[in-house]
Design an enzyme around this catalytic site. Structure first.
Site, PDB file in Angstrom:
ATOM      1  N   HIS A  24       2.790  -2.997   2.192  1.00 17.54           N
ATOM      2  CA  HIS A  24       1.548  -2.454   1.621  1.00 17.54           C
ATOM      3  C   HIS A  24       1.075  -1.249   2.452  1.00 17.54           C
ATOM      4  CE1 HIS A  24      -2.533  -3.044  -0.299  1.00 17.54           C
ATOM      5  NE2 HIS A  24      -2.869  -2.332   0.774  1.00 17.54           N
ATOM      6  N   GLU A  25       1.019  -1.428   3.776  1.00 18.11           N
ATOM      7  CA  GLU A  25       0.577  -0.339   4.659  1.00 18.11           C
ATOM      8  C   GLU A  25       1.594   0.798   4.691  1.00 18.11           C
ATOM      9  OE1 GLU A  25      -2.378  -0.095   5.928  1.00 18.11           O
ATOM     10  OE2 GLU A  25      -2.917  -2.070   5.136  1.00 18.11           O
TER      11      GLU A  25
ATOM     12  N   HIS B 108       0.847   3.234   1.883  1.00 18.85           N
ATOM     13  CA  HIS B 108      -0.151   4.241   2.268  1.00 18.85           C
ATOM     14  C   HIS B 108       0.477   5.316   3.151  1.00 18.85           C
ATOM     15  CE1 HIS B 108      -3.437   1.872   0.703  1.00 18.85           C
ATOM     16  NE2 HIS B 108      -3.247   0.876   1.552  1.00 18.85           N
TER      17      HIS B 108
ATOM     18  N   ASP C 136      -8.989  -0.768   0.297  1.00 24.00           N
ATOM     19  CA  ASP C 136      -8.410   0.355  -0.441  1.00 24.00           C
ATOM     20  C   ASP C 136      -9.285   0.758  -1.618  1.00 24.00           C
ATOM     21  OD1 ASP C 136      -6.288   0.220   1.299  1.00 24.00           O
ATOM     22  OD2 ASP C 136      -5.065  -1.027  -0.027  1.00 24.00           O
TER      23      ASP C 136
END
Length: 396
Positions: A62-63, A66, A158
């Site tokens: 997930h990170e 980004h 987010d």
């Protein structure tokens, strides 16, 4: 956030685990092993640990979503750290446009939703009675929850970043977007704390403690965003002309080095900044260090004009420059102070780190003792807890 241990890197991004990560992995392992007790004690412990580790693998991806989008925009990603509440990517600077900020913000949830669909498809082709099916199904559900939870519209989630980008797009002001998203985050944090504590006190549901703890985390971080925005606003709005002091002296450039030393240096405890001028023009900065390396026998014959550092060779800023430009210029060359020029190119003033701190404190109406300012001027370093250089760097 880079506390803890480095465990490797992905795509050139250092990966860290905070000490709190081990605590939450243990708690998740203990909590989840009971769901797999039908496979016996050994496999249930292995499955519980596997789910805990796969959860954080999902958080890491997930990170990474980004981070890779940020990198595609030319933004440096300093690290990804896993900790008690999940993960955080340390990104070097803000996106340049609201559209780019939206892309970075939405990338993480899109990764989580993609994992949800992939794992669901995988579960469909596995025997429903198998342990791997149970793990895949549970991990799919976790990623769905992770994606939906992160879209809650409040910082530091987010969804708060998405809200910030939307308000930025509508108003044309990034800081306005941050304030809206931070205030929403504070409201949601207070709401989560209230609901969590109510669940504990009224329904005796101790799972409410976790909800309250998450609410506290959101509330604290949303407040930090607000304070950070106040600082950013100050650095943008305060100009060099508002910050500079006139703690310098102008001397005749035709003075001999001997005359200058006798009249301006001998018996002086604190040597101010000197500029040499002649024929109505500034010639440059007088370097006392340059004076010291010249033989005393030449002090009578050489003049200040011969040893000055010309203005066009100095790192300078104009009066209209923002504090962001001032701080970045000083840090780039590791300067104790910087020269401020008027629109006509004359020396208008000087700025050191003490002047910067005083100006920011006055703008934010935060009292700061003059003794503290003097100490900052003498030591040439910003006080702990005031990360002005790092903050200014992100705003380039």
């Amino acid at each position: 956030m880079q506390a803890g241990w480095r465990i490797g890197s992905l795509f050139g991004i250092p990966l860290f685990v905070d000490s709190s990560w081990f605590v939450i992995v243990l708690l998740f392992t203990v909590a989840n092993r009971q769901d797999y007790s039908q496979w016996g004690p050994t496999l249930s412990w292995i499955a519980g640990l596997a789910i805990a580790l796969l959860l954080f693998a999902s958080v890491l991806l997930h990170e990474l979503g980004h981070s890779l989008v940020a990198q595609s925009q030319g933004i440096r990603v300093n690290s990804i750290t896993l900790f008690l509440f999940g993960g955080v990517a340390s990104i070097d600077q803000e996106s340049k446009t609201p559209g780019q900020a939206f892309q970075v913000a939405i990338a993480g949830p899109l990764v989580s939703f993609s994992l949800f669909f992939i794992l669901n498809i995988l579960a469909q082709i596995l025997p429903s009675s198998s342990l791997i099916y149970s793990l895949a199904s549970e991990l799919a559900r976790i990623n769905l929850v992770l994606g939906v939870f992160n879209l809650i519209p409040g910082l530091p989630l987010d969804g708060g970043q998405v809200l910030k980008a939307a308000v930025w797009k509508v108003t044309g002001n990034r800081l306005t977007g941050v304030r809206w998203a931070a205030k929403t985050g504070q409201f949601l944090g207070i709401l989560a704390i209230s609901l969590g504590l109510s669940a504990v006190l009224l329904a005796k549901s101790y799972g409410g403690l976790w909800i309250a703890l998450i609410g506290w985390f959101v509330l604290q971080n949303a407040g930090s965003y607000n304070r950070l925005t106040d600082l950013q606003e100050a650095l943008i709005n305060i100009k060099a002309g508002d910050t500079m002091t006139r703690e310098f002296r102008v001397v005749d450039g035709d003075l001999s080095l001997r005359q200058f030393a006798d009249e301006y240096l001998i018996g002086v405890e604190t040597i101010p900044v000197y500029f040499a001028a002649s024929d109505g023009r500034y010639r440059g900065l007088v370097s006392v260090d340059a004076l010291r390396i010249i033989e005393r026998s030449q002090w009578e014959s050489q003049t200040l004009n011969q040893i000055v550092q010309p203005l066009n060779e100095l790192m300078t800023v104009l009066e209209k420059a923002s504090l962001v430009e001032v701080i970045n210029a000083m840090e780039e060359k590791e300067l104790p102070r910087i020269t401020v020029l008027s629109p006509a190119g004359a020396v208008a003033g000087m700025i050191d780190r003490g002047d910067v701190v005083r100006s920011v404190a006055n703008y934010l109406k935060v009292p700061i003792p003059e003794t503290s300012i003097r100490r900052i001027k003498e030591e040439g370093i910003y006080p702990p807890g005031l990360p002005l250089p790092a903050l200014a760097k992100t705003m380039v």
